[in-house]
Every structure is written in C-alpha cells, then in structure tokens.
Scaffold this motif. Structure first.
Motif, PDB file in Angstrom:
ATOM      1  N   VAL A  27       0.841  -1.201   0.000  1.00 30.04           N
ATOM      2  CA  VAL A  27       0.000   0.000   0.000  1.00 30.04           C
ATOM      3  C   VAL A  27       0.879   1.256   0.000  1.00 30.04           C
ATOM      4  CG1 VAL A  27      -1.672   1.333   1.351  1.00 30.04           C
ATOM      5  CG2 VAL A  27      -1.968  -1.137   1.091  1.00 30.04           C
ATOM      6  N   ALA A  28       1.897   1.272   0.829  1.00 27.47           N
ATOM      7  CA  ALA A  28       2.791   2.428   0.907  1.00 27.47           C
ATOM      8  C   ALA A  28       3.560   2.621  -0.398  1.00 27.47           C
ATOM      9  CB  ALA A  28       3.758   2.272   2.075  1.00 27.47           C
ATOM     10  N   LYS A  30       2.539   1.701  -3.417  1.00 29.41           N
ATOM     11  CA  LYS A  30       1.585   2.215  -4.399  1.00 29.41           C
ATOM     12  C   LYS A  30       1.292   3.696  -4.176  1.00 29.41           C
ATOM     13  CE  LYS A  30      -0.779  -2.153  -5.372  1.00 29.41           C
ATOM     14  NZ  LYS A  30      -2.080  -2.855  -5.319  1.00 29.41           N
ATOM     15  N   GLU A  31       1.266   4.123  -2.928  1.00 35.43           N
ATOM     16  CA  GLU A  31       1.050   5.542  -2.634  1.00 35.43           C
ATOM     17  C   GLU A  31       2.203   6.388  -3.178  1.00 35.43           C
ATOM     18  OE1 GLU A  31       0.521   5.645   1.598  1.00 35.43           O
ATOM     19  OE2 GLU A  31      -1.588   5.043   1.456  1.00 35.43           O
ATOM     20  N   GLN A  32       3.425   5.926  -2.993  1.00 35.16           N
ATOM     21  CA  GLN A  32       4.587   6.660  -3.490  1.00 35.16           C
ATOM     22  C   GLN A  32       4.593   6.692  -5.022  1.00 35.16           C
ATOM     23  OE1 GLN A  32       5.148   8.142  -0.516  1.00 35.16           O
ATOM     24  NE2 GLN A  32       7.229   8.285  -1.276  1.00 35.16           N
ATOM     25  N   SER A  34       1.969   6.426  -7.017  1.00 28.96           N
ATOM     26  CA  SER A  34       0.881   7.288  -7.486  1.00 28.96           C
ATOM     27  C   SER A  34       1.267   8.762  -7.373  1.00 28.96           C
ATOM     28  CB  SER A  34      -0.419   7.001  -6.728  1.00 28.96           C
ATOM     29  OG  SER A  34      -0.322   7.376  -5.377  1.00 28.96           O
ATOM     30  N   ARG A  35       1.988   9.127  -6.338  1.00 33.66           N
ATOM     31  CA  ARG A  35       2.474  10.514  -6.210  1.00 33.66           C
ATOM     32  C   ARG A  35       3.415  10.847  -7.367  1.00 33.66           C
ATOM     33  NH1 ARG A  35       3.412   9.437  -0.380  1.00 33.66           N
ATOM     34  NH2 ARG A  35       1.476  10.032   0.609  1.00 33.66           N
ATOM     35  N   ASN A  40      -4.388   9.338  -8.912  1.00 39.71           N
ATOM     36  CA  ASN A  40      -5.067   8.920  -7.697  1.00 39.71           C
ATOM     37  C   ASN A  40      -4.622   7.497  -7.361  1.00 39.71           C
ATOM     38  OD1 ASN A  40      -7.019   8.121  -5.739  1.00 39.71           O
ATOM     39  ND2 ASN A  40      -8.352   9.750  -6.499  1.00 39.71           N
ATOM     40  N   THR A  41      -4.388   7.225  -6.097  1.00 37.74           N
ATOM     41  CA  THR A  41      -3.905   5.910  -5.661  1.00 37.74           C
ATOM     42  C   THR A  41      -4.825   4.776  -6.100  1.00 37.74           C
ATOM     43  OG1 THR A  41      -2.890   6.944  -3.743  1.00 37.74           O
ATOM     44  CG2 THR A  41      -3.142   4.573  -3.653  1.00 37.74           C
ATOM     45  N   ASN A  42      -6.129   5.020  -6.170  1.00 42.43           N
ATOM     46  CA  ASN A  42      -7.059   3.944  -6.523  1.00 42.43           C
ATOM     47  C   ASN A  42      -6.838   3.431  -7.947  1.00 42.43           C
ATOM     48  OD1 ASN A  42      -8.204   5.988  -8.038  1.00 42.43           O
ATOM     49  ND2 ASN A  42     -10.251   5.777  -7.164  1.00 42.43           N
ATOM     50  N   SER A  45      -5.065   0.143  -7.741  1.00 41.18           N
ATOM     51  CA  SER A  45      -5.650  -0.879  -6.862  1.00 41.18           C
ATOM     52  C   SER A  45      -5.609  -2.283  -7.466  1.00 41.18           C
ATOM     53  CB  SER A  45      -7.083  -0.511  -6.481  1.00 41.18           C
ATOM     54  OG  SER A  45      -7.907  -0.474  -7.633  1.00 41.18           O
TER      55      SER A  45
END
Length: 66
Positions: A27-28, A30-32, A34-35, A40-42, A45
């Motif tokens: 999850v972390a 994917k957040e990085q 996406s930034r 958007n992070t989704n 998914s």
C-alpha cells in the motif's frame, strides 16, 4: 530499481526517486508511485507488486489468464 508498467508505459525509477525504503508495505509503495505518476492511488488498486530476490520491484497490472 523499480520497474513500473502503467497504461502502456514502462518506467524504470530508483527507489530513492520514489521515496521507497526496504520493508515498505505494498500500500505504501503504491502511494509513493501514485504521487510520482501524479495519479489517484485507486488507479493502482488492481496492480500487483512483484518483489524480486535481487530487491527490485515490478509494479504491473494483475495478469488474467483464460
């Protein structure tokens, strides 16, 4: 090295550029990513993260067979 396959593009980016450290959860990571992609992070998914024995990461769409 982080190899990303996203919407027909392939990118190779260092962990440092993405702000990814050893032991981060999927999850972390994917957040990085996406930034970095400015999305958007989704949108990530349905993507999987393959953690290679070498330490490299491959972020790609989930493979669907048959």
């Amino acid at each position: 090295m982080v190899h990303i396959r996203f919407e027909g593009r392939s990118l190779d980016i260092t962990e440092t550029q993405l702000g990814i450290t050893t032991g981060m959860s999927d999850v972390a990571v994917k957040e990085q990513v996406s930034r970095h992609l400015d999305i958007n992070t989704n949108r990530l998914s349905a993507y999987v993260i393959d953690r290679r024995p070498s330490g490299d990461l491959i972020i790609r769409p989930e493979a669907v067979y048959g």
